[in-house]
Write a protein that holds these residues in place. Sequence first.
Motif, PDB file in Angstrom:
ATOM      1  N   LEU A  30       0.913  -0.898  -0.207  1.00 61.75           N
ATOM      2  CA  LEU A  30      -0.082  -0.035   0.314  1.00 61.75           C
ATOM      3  C   LEU A  30       0.743   1.045  -0.050  1.00 61.75           C
ATOM      4  CD1 LEU A  30      -2.785  -0.324   2.598  1.00 61.75           C
ATOM      5  CD2 LEU A  30      -3.009  -0.994   0.406  1.00 61.75           C
ATOM      6  N   ILE A  32      -0.025   4.212   1.233  1.00 57.90           N
ATOM      7  CA  ILE A  32      -0.522   5.265   1.829  1.00 57.90           C
ATOM      8  C   ILE A  32      -0.343   7.384   1.900  1.00 57.90           C
ATOM      9  CG2 ILE A  32      -1.543   5.483   4.777  1.00 57.90           C
ATOM     10  CD1 ILE A  32       0.237   3.166   5.200  1.00 57.90           C
ATOM     11  N   ILE A  52       2.972   8.474   2.821  1.00 58.11           N
ATOM     12  CA  ILE A  52       3.791   7.692   3.704  1.00 58.11           C
ATOM     13  C   ILE A  52       4.580   7.058   3.936  1.00 58.11           C
ATOM     14  CG2 ILE A  52       3.605   7.368   6.398  1.00 58.11           C
ATOM     15  CD1 ILE A  52       0.338   8.773   6.283  1.00 58.11           C
ATOM     16  N   ARG A  94       3.862   1.153  -5.465  1.00 61.92           N
ATOM     17  CA  ARG A  94       2.940   1.493  -4.710  1.00 61.92           C
ATOM     18  C   ARG A  94       1.082   1.215  -4.695  1.00 61.92           C
ATOM     19  NH1 ARG A  94       5.117  -0.098   1.061  1.00 61.92           N
ATOM     20  NH2 ARG A  94       6.990  -1.347   0.241  1.00 61.92           N
ATOM     21  N   TYR A  97      -3.302   4.094  -1.893  1.00 64.50           N
ATOM     22  CA  TYR A  97      -4.514   3.757  -1.089  1.00 64.50           C
ATOM     23  C   TYR A  97      -4.777   5.317  -0.461  1.00 64.50           C
ATOM     24  CZ  TYR A  97      -7.153   1.594   2.759  1.00 64.50           C
ATOM     25  OH  TYR A  97      -7.870   0.792   3.347  1.00 64.50           O
ATOM     26  N   ALA A  99      -7.692   5.489   1.980  1.00 67.06           N
ATOM     27  CA  ALA A  99      -8.641   5.478   3.245  1.00 67.06           C
ATOM     28  C   ALA A  99      -8.118   6.543   4.177  1.00 67.06           C
ATOM     29  CB  ALA A  99      -9.473   3.718   3.709  1.00 67.06           C
ATOM     30  N   HIS A 100      -6.438   6.621   4.376  1.00 65.88           N
ATOM     31  CA  HIS A 100      -6.696   7.458   5.218  1.00 65.88           C
ATOM     32  C   HIS A 100      -5.391   8.821   4.841  1.00 65.88           C
ATOM     33  CE1 HIS A 100      -6.157   4.376   8.664  1.00 65.88           C
ATOM     34  NE2 HIS A 100      -6.549   3.262   7.923  1.00 65.88           N
TER      35      HIS A 100
ATOM     36  N   GLN B 317      -8.248  -2.109   5.742  1.00 67.58           N
ATOM     37  CA  GLN B 317      -6.770  -1.507   6.175  1.00 67.58           C
ATOM     38  C   GLN B 317      -7.756  -0.036   7.276  1.00 67.58           C
ATOM     39  OE1 GLN B 317      -6.510  -2.135   3.471  1.00 67.58           O
ATOM     40  NE2 GLN B 317      -4.015  -3.540   3.098  1.00 67.58           N
ATOM     41  N   GLU B 318      -8.409   0.230   6.287  1.00 70.91           N
ATOM     42  CA  GLU B 318      -9.018   1.616   6.532  1.00 70.91           C
ATOM     43  C   GLU B 318     -10.021   1.476   8.230  1.00 70.91           C
ATOM     44  OE1 GLU B 318     -10.005  -0.128   4.300  1.00 70.91           O
ATOM     45  OE2 GLU B 318     -12.086  -0.791   4.430  1.00 70.91           O
ATOM     46  N   LEU B 320      -8.065   0.857  10.522  1.00 68.23           N
ATOM     47  CA  LEU B 320      -6.665   1.278  11.259  1.00 68.23           C
ATOM     48  C   LEU B 320      -6.460   2.519  11.356  1.00 68.23           C
ATOM     49  CD1 LEU B 320      -4.636  -1.097  10.642  1.00 68.23           C
ATOM     50  CD2 LEU B 320      -6.081  -1.934  12.318  1.00 68.23           C
ATOM     51  N   THR B 322      -5.030   5.838  11.747  1.00 67.10           N
ATOM     52  CA  THR B 322      -3.367   6.142  11.209  1.00 67.10           C
ATOM     53  C   THR B 322      -2.165   5.183  11.271  1.00 67.10           C
ATOM     54  OG1 THR B 322      -4.773   7.624   9.678  1.00 67.10           O
ATOM     55  CG2 THR B 322      -3.262   7.834   8.693  1.00 67.10           C
ATOM     56  N   LEU B 325      -2.137   2.294  11.373  1.00 66.94           N
ATOM     57  CA  LEU B 325      -1.374   1.503  10.130  1.00 66.94           C
ATOM     58  C   LEU B 325      -0.300   1.764   9.826  1.00 66.94           C
ATOM     59  CD1 LEU B 325      -2.801   0.469   7.275  1.00 66.94           C
ATOM     60  CD2 LEU B 325      -3.067   2.662   7.117  1.00 66.94           C
ATOM     61  N   ILE B 326       0.383   3.140   9.944  1.00 67.52           N
ATOM     62  CA  ILE B 326       1.906   3.683   9.737  1.00 67.52           C
ATOM     63  C   ILE B 326       3.244   2.205  10.649  1.00 67.52           C
ATOM     64  CG2 ILE B 326       3.923   4.977   9.704  1.00 67.52           C
ATOM     65  CD1 ILE B 326       0.646   7.237   9.243  1.00 67.52           C
TER      66      ILE B 326
END
Lengths: 407, 513
Positions: A30, A32, A52, A94, A97, A99-100, B317-318, B320, B322, B325-326
Amino acid sequence: MRKQGARLLASVMLCMLLTGCWDRTELNELGITAATSVDKIGDNWIVSYQLIIPSAISTLSGGGAGGISPITVHSTKARTIREAVAKSKLESPRQLYFAHNRILVVSERAARYGLSSLIDVYFRLPNSRETVSMLITEGSPVRILRQLMSIQPISGQGVQQIISNESRSYSLLPHVKLYKFAMNIVGDARAGVMPEILVSGSPNVDAVNQMGETNQPSRLKLGRLAVFKSDRFYGWFSQRESFGVSFLTDEVNQASISFNCGGGSDQQGGMNSAVTLTRSQTKVKPHIVDGHLQMEVHVKSAGMLEETVCTDNLQDPKVIKRMEGSIQKEINGIIMAAWEACKRDKVDVLGFAGAVHRKYPKQWKRMKQNWDQEFASADLKLTVDFKLERIGVSNKSFKSLEEPEGE
Amino acid sequence: MTTAIPKQLKVALNWINSELGNSPDTVTRMFTPSGTDSVSVGVVYIEGLVSMDTVNGRIIHTLMDAPDLGDQKPLNCDGYFRFLKEKVVSVGRIAELSTSEEMLTALLDGYTVLLIDGCTSALAAQTPGGAKRSVEEPSSQTVIRGPKEGFTEDLGTNISLIRRKIKSSKLRFVQFKIGQVTQTDVVVSYIEDIANAKIVDEIQKRLESIDTDSILESGYIEEFIQDRTFTPFPTLLNMERPDSIVGGILEGQIAILVDGTPFVLLAPVTFNRFFQSSEDYYQRFDIASFLRIIRYGSFFVSMLLPSLYIAISTFHQEMLPTTLLISLAAQREGTPFPALVEAFIMELTFEVLREAGVRMPRAIGSAISIVGALVIGQAAVQAGLVSAAMVIVVSFTAISNFVIPSLSMATASRLIRFGMMILGGTFGLFGIMSGLMFLLIHMAGLRSFGIPFLLPISPVSVKNLKDVFIRVPKWAMTTRPRLISDPQSSRRQAPGQKPAPPDADHATGGESE
């Protein structure tokens, strides 16, 4: 029985084969994104991503070597937003993604063009969140994404923390999430707002080695309030006007207001005291008087004295009344500034349209044809009620102790 | 097929010896007791099954010292037999045997058999003895507060442990002999009027229908009489603690004691019974309730945690935060396998370590913990084979597995875990939910001797809920669990026993006036 079991087993086994290429993604596949920005130059959308780098973050928090940027930014260009996102596959190892994704920065250029397609993308795709914070910037938004932040290594997250903290404890600029923005611009008023983000100072801080200093030459900062008519950028409101908008839309939670405590002739007439608003409630009641729209707005707020150099006796109810009066005047001024700005731009970012629609559904049918005009010609009947509930743990101002007649 | 006992003593003793294959532990002795000079008596017993003190002191010695018969001699066979039975053999339990087969059975049960030359009947005196373990603290189900005694391998001791706790004439022990070869004693124990008679009958019927060579442990019985074999969930409870068993008996459950094992079965049981520890009733009710909820939680953690980790980190993953997740993503950087494979490697490694820990000789037991901790704890993470988060997940899963009081239920969650991991790794949370749904349907269909496995929850029985997720104070449990105990007598104790301070005026009277 056995045959049935075998069949069941076979069907389960076959299912297993199907799932090999489903939406399973390992964490290390991913990319992110913490922040995204959208710009429009000519026919092309330019989408930028702040990715990230997890391993860099973990060495940062581990107090490790550092030297690696915790984020990486790249941009792609295409005629549509999603095509631009797809094009990032040409250069990113990657899978992006979203969502975050914490903030979505749009450029003024893109905002002038219209944000409908952007909002559509967000609503259509399941893995992008509509709760992303929206911000607008003048010039290229890539600059915002590339700017590094001290304390918070992921600047996208940092900016979101700034805006959510600010809107909670200062209330100058609202925290606008994508779904809220979309709801506002398709609502009765067809107008929305968005806070501005900017890099104040120069040059940009976009290399990790610049972070070693205690003061960076530039930093990310919230600015004015952008006003939208429908999905298009219309103009800017100053911070004072934006504060008034917060009051009128009942979005003030906590705020700080400076005022002159009045009375004492020894003061220079400037601001010499400050209160913090601990709560504030705004009620909007539309009235149609002789076919003319009149908005009755009642602001009821309370707060605590935080700073003063007034020598008056703070335990005297009269003094408190007088102070409350000047705070009310101050709030009144802030709100009127916003009201004037709204009338100037003929843009109803205050959500009055909804209130009118609810109360006068029949008249609304007529009014909505020409709402901007109706809104601009409406009257505001404003009453502000402020209650100073506490004066803190000090009864007298320190200034009064300095006076010779003081104890 | 029965054969009469040979009249001639020598023939009889030879027959016994040859039947037992001239086993060295069979002792046959022939002598002429005192007081008579014409009658020969044979004493037969199997060394190791009898108590030598009893045999020597109560039988042989008394025979040799038998009172003079005086003018009554010479006695005929019957007369002398009665004389021995009534005057000489000073042992509590005595049986008259008339066939050779009975004689063999008695010998193998630890009886001492007395034969009289010329008689066709024999006398069996119970002289139990032999090596047995003393009552010790149970090794598998320990408590902090509560009795420290545990069942032993000896059936008689176990019965006495139960009997000593329930001094009621209604306590019943029904004996069965199961196993064509082993002839194992199996005892069903319950309290009449508290146990549901239908279930008692059902258990007896099922026990009687067992036709097998051997019963070496209560696990044999369990597999023969449980309601359903193809289920991960146990439908009989096994316990090593007399207080737990007695608690069950007092609630109307039925205990099945098997000779040769300290593990006593309890039936019928419901799902919640596997999460009750006898300590729950000795501790204060608030902490007992809290611990019980912890146990249920641990059961789900032990069943689901790895699969949830796999599902969330590869599909959702959404979900978690952030930052988490990281940090997870940072750990996963450079790990070579997908999360599912990683989890399987770690779980299997742990299972291997666990099994090794059980099988390993005590002396090198500490080595395994060092190797295990280093291998899966540190080295695997440092070598980049697995992520640190996975180690945490696996170890927490393992630890929570040990929280479940019943080992058989803990095993169930261990097995289900692997299925759930596959489901979570292929279908994500959807798969896990489907799996749980499947489990729930399966459990709702389970019966333990006719009692629904999920009893107080499905079908709902509000009265039974007093001892499921929380344990209410003792005085509030006025009735026995419905359906399990005898429907005619559900009252356990008198209502309204909540303790309270004495009346206010009475208590403070002295001070205020």
